[in-house]
Structures are given as structure tokens and as C-alpha cells.
Scaffold this motif. Structure first.
Motif, mmCIF file in Angstrom:
data_model
loop_
_atom_site.group_PDB
_atom_site.id
_atom_site.type_symbol
_atom_site.label_atom_id
_atom_site.label_comp_id
_atom_site.label_asym_id
_atom_site.label_seq_id
_atom_site.Cartn_x
_atom_site.Cartn_y
_atom_site.Cartn_z
ATOM 1 N N LYS A 32 0.697 -1.118 0.027
ATOM 2 C CA LYS A 32 0.093 0.020 0.069
ATOM 3 C C LYS A 32 0.841 1.119 0.090
ATOM 4 O O LYS A 32 1.956 1.251 0.390
ATOM 5 C CB LYS A 32 -0.820 0.092 1.295
ATOM 6 C CG LYS A 32 -1.713 -1.084 1.306
ATOM 7 C CD LYS A 32 -3.056 -0.817 0.363
ATOM 8 C CE LYS A 32 -3.933 -2.151 0.809
ATOM 9 N NZ LYS A 32 -4.950 -2.165 -0.713
ATOM 10 N N ARG A 33 0.194 2.318 -0.408
ATOM 11 C CA ARG A 33 1.053 3.806 -0.401
ATOM 12 C C ARG A 33 0.434 4.517 0.344
ATOM 13 O O ARG A 33 -0.743 4.535 0.952
ATOM 14 C CB ARG A 33 1.198 4.189 -1.858
ATOM 15 C CG ARG A 33 1.723 3.336 -2.912
ATOM 16 C CD ARG A 33 1.674 3.916 -4.371
ATOM 17 N NE ARG A 33 2.011 3.041 -5.370
ATOM 18 C CZ ARG A 33 3.382 2.605 -5.680
ATOM 19 N NH1 ARG A 33 4.197 3.345 -4.870
ATOM 20 N NH2 ARG A 33 3.792 1.846 -6.688
ATOM 21 N N ASP A 36 -3.269 5.778 0.621
ATOM 22 C CA ASP A 36 -4.264 4.834 0.265
ATOM 23 C C ASP A 36 -5.383 4.474 1.471
ATOM 24 O O ASP A 36 -4.995 4.920 2.526
ATOM 25 C CB ASP A 36 -3.429 3.634 -0.115
ATOM 26 C CG ASP A 36 -3.126 3.330 -1.359
ATOM 27 O OD1 ASP A 36 -3.171 4.364 -2.040
ATOM 28 O OD2 ASP A 36 -2.146 2.387 -1.750
ATOM 29 N N GLU A 37 -6.533 4.154 1.117
ATOM 30 C CA GLU A 37 -7.498 4.004 2.111
ATOM 31 C C GLU A 37 -7.705 2.554 2.130
ATOM 32 O O GLU A 37 -7.854 1.662 1.132
ATOM 33 C CB GLU A 37 -9.026 4.692 1.899
ATOM 34 C CG GLU A 37 -8.530 6.178 1.706
ATOM 35 C CD GLU A 37 -9.959 6.705 1.396
ATOM 36 O OE1 GLU A 37 -11.031 6.072 1.292
ATOM 37 O OE2 GLU A 37 -9.780 8.076 1.607
ATOM 38 N N ARG A 51 -7.318 5.745 6.311
ATOM 39 C CA ARG A 51 -6.256 6.392 5.551
ATOM 40 C C ARG A 51 -4.878 6.540 5.937
ATOM 41 O O ARG A 51 -4.599 6.696 7.208
ATOM 42 C CB ARG A 51 -6.574 7.622 5.101
ATOM 43 C CG ARG A 51 -5.728 8.362 4.187
ATOM 44 C CD ARG A 51 -6.376 9.782 3.482
ATOM 45 N NE ARG A 51 -6.815 10.631 4.411
ATOM 46 C CZ ARG A 51 -6.382 11.432 5.430
ATOM 47 N NH1 ARG A 51 -4.900 11.627 5.169
ATOM 48 N NH2 ARG A 51 -6.842 12.070 6.253
ATOM 49 N N GLU A 100 5.795 3.764 -0.582
ATOM 50 C CA GLU A 100 5.491 2.250 -0.419
ATOM 51 C C GLU A 100 5.715 1.691 0.741
ATOM 52 O O GLU A 100 6.781 1.731 1.236
ATOM 53 C CB GLU A 100 5.837 1.487 -1.808
ATOM 54 C CG GLU A 100 5.154 0.303 -1.815
ATOM 55 C CD GLU A 100 5.481 -0.597 -3.121
ATOM 56 O OE1 GLU A 100 5.621 -1.743 -3.114
ATOM 57 O OE2 GLU A 100 5.829 0.255 -4.030
#
Length: 132
Positions: A32-33, A36-37, A51, A100
Motif C-alpha cells: 500500500k502507499r 491509500d485507504e 487512510r 510504498e
């Protein structure tokens, strides 16, 4: 598998909660970054949307949202995450990590985007001591 400390902020109450994520819970964050949610069910919070707002690796180096990838780099910074200048026009070369989430990350900062039916305080409340 990676283990993470997740600091979850609740903007409605202004409180933060620490969650230790291991195994499949931690695996949901890999790749995930920042920004992102994710669904709160991963952490056990039904109806919540969370988030990702930041991260830090094992040496304390912060992750920048505008830097792609999971690697660590030395950048010439003038402001923002990783460097806060003291003088006008000051720039410095600082180590920062990409946006990331990888196994090198130790702490993930997150905030509640949408709340569920049950308040977060109830998930983290200490059970009452048994009456004797």
C-alpha cells in the motif's frame, strides 16, 4: 513476515491509539502507499475506513508521499517531510523513504476517514476488574 506498529488517529475525538499488527493483519499493509485507504475490518474495526498518512522505517527515516517506491534515497530537500529549514532558502541532503509500505517499515501512521457504528474508544477500553 513484517510486524508493524500502527498509530491510528481519530480526528473526531483527537485521540490516537496504538495497534500491533502481525501476520495477515500486517500483510494487508504491504504494497500500500501513503494516501491509500483500507477497510477497517482488516484491523477489526467494522464499518471504518482508514487512510494511511505516513510511515517510518527501523532507523527513524520518514516516508514521503511524493517519492515513489519503497526504497531509501538521499534527496536535496528544501521543505516538507524529513526536513524543516531554519533559515530562508536553506536546503540539505537528507535520507527519506518512498511512499510504498514494505517490510522495512516499522511504524505506520493512519487516520480514520469514515467512522463505524461503534466508537473507537469502546474497542480500546480496558475491561473492568472483576469484583471480589
Amino acid at each position: 513476515m513484517a510486524d508493524f506498529k500502527i498509530i491510528l488517529s481519530d480526528p473526531e475525538t483527537g485521540r490516537s491509539y496504538k495497534i500491533d499488527a502481525t501476520g495477515p493483519t500486517a500483510g494487508a499493509f504491504i504494497g500500500k502507499r501513503i494516501g491509500d485507504e483500507i477497510d477497517g475490518d482488516v484491523l477489526g474495526f467494522a464499518g471504518y475506513t482508514i487512510r494511511i498518512t505516513g510511515a517510518t522505517d527501523k532507523t527513524g527515516i520518514p516516508s514521503r508521499r511524493d517519492l515513489p517506491g519503497p526504497s531509501r534515497r538521499r534527496l536535496l530537500l528544501s521543505r516538507g517531510v524529513g526536513f524543516h529549514p531554519v533559515m530562508d532558502g536553506e536546503r540539505r541532503r537528507k535520507s527519506v523513504r518512498g511512499n510504498e509500505i514494505s517490510a522495512d517499515v516499522v511504524q505506520i501512521n493512519a487516520a480514520v476517514k469514515e467512522s463505524g457504528a461503534k466508537p473507537l474508544a469502546e474497542y480500546f477500553s480496558q475491561p473492568e476488574a472483576a469484583a471480589e
